[in-house]
Design an enzyme around this catalytic site. Structure first.
Site, PDB file in Angstrom:
ATOM      1  N   GLU A 128       1.034  -1.142   0.049  1.00 12.87           N
ATOM      2  CA  GLU A 128       0.024  -0.085   0.154  1.00 12.87           C
ATOM      3  C   GLU A 128       0.813   1.339   0.103  1.00 12.87           C
ATOM      4  O   GLU A 128       0.540   2.267  -0.593  1.00 12.87           O
ATOM      5  CB  GLU A 128      -1.075   0.016   1.096  1.00 12.87           C
ATOM      6  CG  GLU A 128      -2.089  -0.891   1.025  1.00 12.87           C
ATOM      7  CD  GLU A 128      -1.889  -2.355   1.399  1.00 12.87           C
ATOM      8  OE1 GLU A 128      -0.710  -2.762   1.889  1.00 12.87           O
ATOM      9  OE2 GLU A 128      -2.616  -3.268   1.692  1.00 12.87           O
TER      10      GLU A 128
ATOM     11  N   PHE B 222     -12.017  -8.049  13.537  1.00 11.27           N
ATOM     12  CA  PHE B 222     -11.088  -8.358  12.582  1.00 11.27           C
ATOM     13  C   PHE B 222     -10.462  -7.244  11.772  1.00 11.27           C
ATOM     14  O   PHE B 222     -11.464  -6.887  10.938  1.00 11.27           O
ATOM     15  CB  PHE B 222     -11.359  -9.808  11.994  1.00 11.27           C
ATOM     16  CG  PHE B 222      -9.994 -10.135  11.037  1.00 11.27           C
ATOM     17  CD1 PHE B 222      -9.059 -10.502  11.440  1.00 11.27           C
ATOM     18  CD2 PHE B 222     -10.431 -10.330   9.539  1.00 11.27           C
ATOM     19  CE1 PHE B 222      -7.795 -10.875  10.584  1.00 11.27           C
ATOM     20  CE2 PHE B 222      -9.380 -10.692   8.698  1.00 11.27           C
ATOM     21  CZ  PHE B 222      -7.997 -10.924   9.264  1.00 11.27           C
ATOM     22  N   GLN B 223      -9.169  -7.027  11.461  1.00 13.39           N
ATOM     23  CA  GLN B 223      -8.867  -5.887  10.800  1.00 13.39           C
ATOM     24  C   GLN B 223      -9.449  -4.725  10.831  1.00 13.39           C
ATOM     25  O   GLN B 223      -9.533  -3.780   9.976  1.00 13.39           O
ATOM     26  CB  GLN B 223      -8.791  -6.421   9.311  1.00 13.39           C
ATOM     27  CG  GLN B 223      -7.806  -7.357   9.221  1.00 13.39           C
ATOM     28  CD  GLN B 223      -7.663  -7.769   7.532  1.00 13.39           C
ATOM     29  OE1 GLN B 223      -8.428  -7.716   6.623  1.00 13.39           O
ATOM     30  NE2 GLN B 223      -6.515  -8.113   7.224  1.00 13.39           N
TER      31      GLN B 223
ATOM     32  N   LYS C 289     -17.800  -1.890   5.191  1.00 10.01           N
ATOM     33  CA  LYS C 289     -18.150  -3.085   4.384  1.00 10.01           C
ATOM     34  C   LYS C 289     -19.635  -3.212   4.162  1.00 10.01           C
ATOM     35  O   LYS C 289     -20.170  -3.427   2.906  1.00 10.01           O
ATOM     36  CB  LYS C 289     -17.577  -4.396   4.990  1.00 10.01           C
ATOM     37  CG  LYS C 289     -17.655  -5.433   3.698  1.00 10.01           C
ATOM     38  CD  LYS C 289     -16.990  -6.530   4.328  1.00 10.01           C
ATOM     39  CE  LYS C 289     -16.862  -7.725   3.001  1.00 10.01           C
ATOM     40  NZ  LYS C 289     -16.075  -9.028   3.623  1.00 10.01           N
TER      41      LYS C 289
ATOM     42  N   MET D  64      23.301  10.329   4.086  1.00 11.64           N
ATOM     43  CA  MET D  64      23.082  11.560   4.781  1.00 11.64           C
ATOM     44  C   MET D  64      23.237  11.474   6.303  1.00 11.64           C
ATOM     45  O   MET D  64      23.583  12.418   6.963  1.00 11.64           O
ATOM     46  CB  MET D  64      21.735  12.160   4.430  1.00 11.64           C
ATOM     47  CG  MET D  64      21.235  13.446   4.887  1.00 11.64           C
ATOM     48  SD  MET D  64      22.480  14.429   4.146  1.00 11.64           S
ATOM     49  CE  MET D  64      21.473  15.341   2.585  1.00 11.64           C
TER      50      MET D  64
HETATM   51  C1  TPP Z   1      11.498   6.376   6.229  1.00  7.58           C
HETATM   52  C2  TPP Z   1      12.724   7.088   6.816  1.00  7.58           C
HETATM   53  N1  TPP Z   1      13.576   6.649   7.697  1.00  7.58           N
HETATM   54  C3  TPP Z   1      14.795   7.424   7.886  1.00  7.58           C
HETATM   55  C4  TPP Z   1      14.793   8.457   7.403  1.00  7.58           C
HETATM   56  C5  TPP Z   1      16.319   9.160   7.665  1.00  7.58           C
HETATM   57  N2  TPP Z   1      17.285   9.274   6.780  1.00  7.58           N
HETATM   58  C6  TPP Z   1      17.136  10.292   6.061  1.00  7.58           C
HETATM   59  S1  TPP Z   1      18.386  10.439   4.643  1.00  7.58           S
HETATM   60  C7  TPP Z   1      18.739   8.774   5.147  1.00  7.58           C
HETATM   61  C8  TPP Z   1      19.554   8.094   4.414  1.00  7.58           C
HETATM   62  C9  TPP Z   1      19.309   7.572   3.116  1.00  7.58           C
HETATM   63  O1  TPP Z   1      20.229   6.740   2.592  1.00  7.58           O
HETATM   64  P1  TPP Z   1      20.146   6.451   1.062  1.00  7.58           P
HETATM   65  O2  TPP Z   1      18.819   6.035   0.543  1.00  7.58           O
HETATM   66  O3  TPP Z   1      21.144   5.444   0.626  1.00  7.58           O
HETATM   67  O4  TPP Z   1      20.662   7.995   0.433  1.00  7.58           O
HETATM   68  P2  TPP Z   1      21.977   8.707   0.374  1.00  7.58           P
HETATM   69  O5  TPP Z   1      21.825   9.687   1.412  1.00  7.58           O
HETATM   70  O6  TPP Z   1      22.865   7.760   0.740  1.00  7.58           O
HETATM   71  O7  TPP Z   1      22.037   9.200  -0.827  1.00  7.58           O
HETATM   72  C10 TPP Z   1      18.152   8.304   6.456  1.00  7.58           C
HETATM   73  C11 TPP Z   1      18.111   7.019   7.030  1.00  7.58           C
HETATM   74  C12 TPP Z   1      14.241   9.122   6.308  1.00  7.58           C
HETATM   75  N3  TPP Z   1      14.227  10.206   5.834  1.00  7.58           N
HETATM   76  N4  TPP Z   1      13.097   8.441   6.097  1.00  7.58           N
END
Ligand code: TPP
Ligand code: MG
Lengths: 569, 174
Positions: A60, A122-123, A172, A481
């Protein structure tokens, strides 16, 4: 309120499910992104008998991000259908994302039968309760006779004023039983009367402020895109000679190659743009919400400026930044009126020269790397190979910021990214929705190796629907990041940000019937991309880039826009 | 912290109270009391909030955010207007043989009522503005308050007053 809804007072005996399908057709819905389950079985059955194009995502979350991509590119509401309980809760991230980034979505969720609501059936999940703070509005249908009106209202609310997600929860029994229903009702929402036309006196006041300003700047956000006001923005900027800064989400609203364009502002924006926001004496915000990633430390934000703010949402005006000239209204209408105002352009040649010096002195920069791909270079190559004309979707992280910096747009509605919520897992499914909205355009999804793994199950859709999306994984083997912040602000304690093990992305693609490639040098990347970006087959390209690269320049947390670090090599 | 009285006219949809209180939580507004009830128009309810805000910007945000709710028809900050504001309180106070008469003596000038009585308690009903209620509570406290229930303020502007709020234009925009 004048809402033009064609009256067709036809009373018919239909089930709730049939009513819904009929109502969706009335709204001219082209595609539904969904996933079936017990509570929506009657709706899926009606869909079987009276089809609307349905995209069966594999999760989803994939469905709703695809709907967001579709909405962002087409400007039309994205429609989502999911079952009760887990189906609905899997949508929560996407709904919040759409709320933060003002994307029009209409989401239908099944609910357990009315008779057992409240019994932990349920659900069962309290979906209207869960989504109350993350939707623009939501409904639970109690009586089938209300359904046609609720659907109309939902589409109306989602796409008027400041766009946003609206959820309709359908028990439903409501979808399964039949009644005489009437589709002729009109939207009557006395509590929802967004102001389109701005107050002319305020526009005059803004025009006077522009005339007397010596250092004006326009900050243009995604409101420009929602209002389809790019042309009007350009007309105002040119006739009044005002430089333009974009927010991350506004990119493409103003042509990047225009001499008045200063670039993106904010945490990883460019120096000239941020200094313009800092030094200006008049800041004209159009459709941006002064997000903290844009303003940096508010105490030193635009300290000298008279602030004007045009926004269709009055609550955004004065929320974060004190505003002297508030203008509530649609960006297009406001810009048109502003352009009509006589009054010569502000005399700010000196200011423009000064800003151009910043642009020349402090452009984006990156290391030239020999043996390994520079991620910035990679994006530049994609830009030139696609003529800067592709629809680009991104995930969240370093690659997102590099894409924003190096894939510059001259046209609107081509940039699809998750800004307000910063949702990893957004980029790839959003590309699917974007490609569905624009089947003939090139769609490139620039994603990180981390975030791609959050929604990679949707790969199968590229094969199933023959969507020629090109996935570029900017693979740095890390949650880049996070790693960057740990390097800069946590003394290089890389706590759980470096992957010990990664899947073989080429084989992963292969198993979904999508061509997978791996490249490790920029020459390889160029050669491959120049072929793959121009053919009509889906492809995944695993680009091994330098793991140690950081995104610069940067407004470090807690500091002001004028205190950027990493502005020079 | 400034105390403000805000009224909202709302469509009587299910969940509307939830929406409004949820909004207060989400936006970190500090509510002192809420009252809700039907109005003269069927399907329309009136809510009265007493809120504590830090500054004008916060109250402005609160009004605008309330106004954004689809089920909210009108919002007014009536703090600085000529208003009629009333609250009802029920106070169960310990009353022994000697103190009963004393308590009755306090109740009378407040035009409060004794509405229930047991062997060792009296229940007082008082209506008025917040200060009056607080005053009677303070007077009754020494006797021993066993139970206290306050409704919170409900209010509207007085008749024949031009209603002016500094944010009226936003209300009109809706
Ligand atoms: C759902 C979610 N979980 C955690 C984060 C925190 N977060 C921000 S950037 C990042 C790293 C992303 O890594 P990647 O997808 O490899 O991209 P890169 O920064 O290496 O280009 C994280 C964990 C987020 N933004 N979204
Ligand atoms: Mg990464």
């Amino acid at each position: 309120m004048k809402v033009k809804v064609k009256a067709e007072p036809e009373e018919q005996r239909l089930t709730g499910a049939e009513t819904l399908i009929h109502a969706l057709k009335q709204e001219k819905v082209e595609v539904v992104f969904g996933y079936p389950g017990g509570a929506v079985l009657p709706i899926y059955d009606a869909l079987y008998r009276n089809p609307i194009r349905h995209v069966l995502a594999r999760h989803e979350q994939g469905a709703i991000h695809a709907a967001e991509g579709y909405a962002r590119v087409s400007g039309k509401p994205g429609v989502v259908l999911a079952t009760s309980g887990p189906g609905a809760t899997n949508l929560v991230t996407g709904i919040t994302d759409a709320m933060m980034d003002s994307l029009p979505l209409v989401i239908f969720t099944g609910q357990v039968a009315s008779g057992v609501i409240g019994t932990d059936a349920f659900q069962e999940a309290d979906v209207t309760g869960i989504t109350m703070p993350i939707t623009k509005h939501n409904y639970q249908v109690r009586d089938l006779k209300d359904l046609p009106r609720i659907v109309k209202e939902a589409f109306h609310i989602a796409s008027n004023g400041r766009p946003g997600p609206v959820l309709v929860d359908i028990p439903k029994d409501v979808s399964a039983t039949a009644a005489e229903v009437n589709f002729g009702g009109k939207v009557h929402l006395p509590g929802f009367q967004p102001t389109k036309n701005p107050n002319v006196l305020q526009i005059k006041k803004l025009n006077e402020a522009i005339e007397s300003a010596k250092k004006p700047v326009i900050l243009a956000g995604a409101g420009i895109l929602h209002a389809k006001a790019s042309e009007q923005l350009r007309a105002v900027a040119e006739s009044k000679n005002i430089p333009v800064v974009h927010t991350l989400l506004g990119l493409g609203g103003f042509p990047a190659d225009h001499p008045l364009f200063l670039g993106m502002g904010g945490m990883h924006g460019c120096y000239a743009a941020n200094m313009a926001l800092y030094e200006c004496d008049l800041l004209v915000n159009i459709g941006a919400r002064f997000d903290d990633r844009l303003t940096g430390n508010l105490k030193t934000f635009a300290p000298e400026a008279v602030v004007a703010h045009i926004d269709v949402d009055p609550a955004e005006i004065g929320k974060n930044v004190e505003t002297h000239i508030p203008i509530v209204g649609d960006a297009k209408a406001a810009l048109q009126k502003l352009a009509d105002e006589q009054g010569s352009s502000s005399m700010c040649e000196e200011w423009l020269v000064h800003l151009r010096q910043y642009q020349q002195e402090y452009p984006y920069w990156h290391k030239e790397l020999e043996d390994v791909i520079s991620p910035q270079k990679l994006i530049s190559e994609i830009h030139s190979l696609t003529g800067g004309d592709a629809i680009v979707t991104t995930d969240v992280g370093q690659h997102q910021m590099w894409a924003a910096q190096y894939y510059t747009f001259n046209d609107p509605h081509k940039w699809v990214t998750s800004g307000g919520l910063g949702t990893m897992g957004f980029g790839f499914p959003a590309a699917i929705g974007a490609q569905i909205a624009e089947p003939d355009k090139r769609v490139v999804s620039i994603v990180g190796d981390g975030g791609f793994q959050m929604t990679s199950e949707e790969l199968i859709l590229l094969r199933e629907l023959d969507l020629p999306v090109k996935i570029v994984i900017v693979n740095n083997g890390t949650l880049g990041m996070v790693r960057q912040w740990q390097e800069s602000f946590y003394e290089q304690r890389y706590s759980h940000s470096v992957f010990n093990l990664q899947p073989d992305f080429v084989k992963l693609a292969d198993s979904y019937g999508v061509r997978g490639f791996k490249v490790s040098t920029i020459e390889e990347a160029k050669a491959l991309l120049s072929e793959v970006l121009n053919d009509d087959e889906p492809a995944l390209i695993d680009c091994r880039v330098c793991a140690a690269e950081n995104v610069y320049p940067m407004v470090a947390p807690g500091t002001g826009l004028h205190e950027m670090i990493g502005v020079k090599p | 912290m400034k105390r403000r009285i805000v009224t909202a006219t709302v469509l009587n949809q299910s969940g509307v109270l939830n929406r409004v209180t949820g909004l207060f939580t989400k936006r970190h507004f500090n509510i002192e009391s809420i009252t809700v009830g039907h109005t003269e128009t069927e399907g329309i309810s009136k809510m009265t909030f007493v809120v504590n805000v830090e500054d004008d910007r916060q109250i402005e945000q609160l009004l605008k955010q309330l106004n954004k709710q689809i089920d909210v028809l009108k919002v007014s900050d009536i703090t600085n207007q000529a208003i009629v504001a009333r609250e009802l309180a029920l106070i169960k106070v310990l009353a022994t043989g000697q103190t009963r008469a004393e308590i009755s003596g306090i109740v009378e000038p407040f035009r409060a009522l004794i509405i229930d009585m047991s062997r060792d308690t009296l229940t007082v009903q008082v209506t008025g503005d917040a200060e009056k209620i607080e005053a009677i509570i303070e007077l009754l406290r020494p006797y021993g308050i066993k139970e206290l229930a306050r409704t919170g303020i409900t209010a509207f502007t007085r008749g024949f007053q031009k209603s002016v709020t500094d944010l009226k234009h936003y209300t009109l925009l809706k």
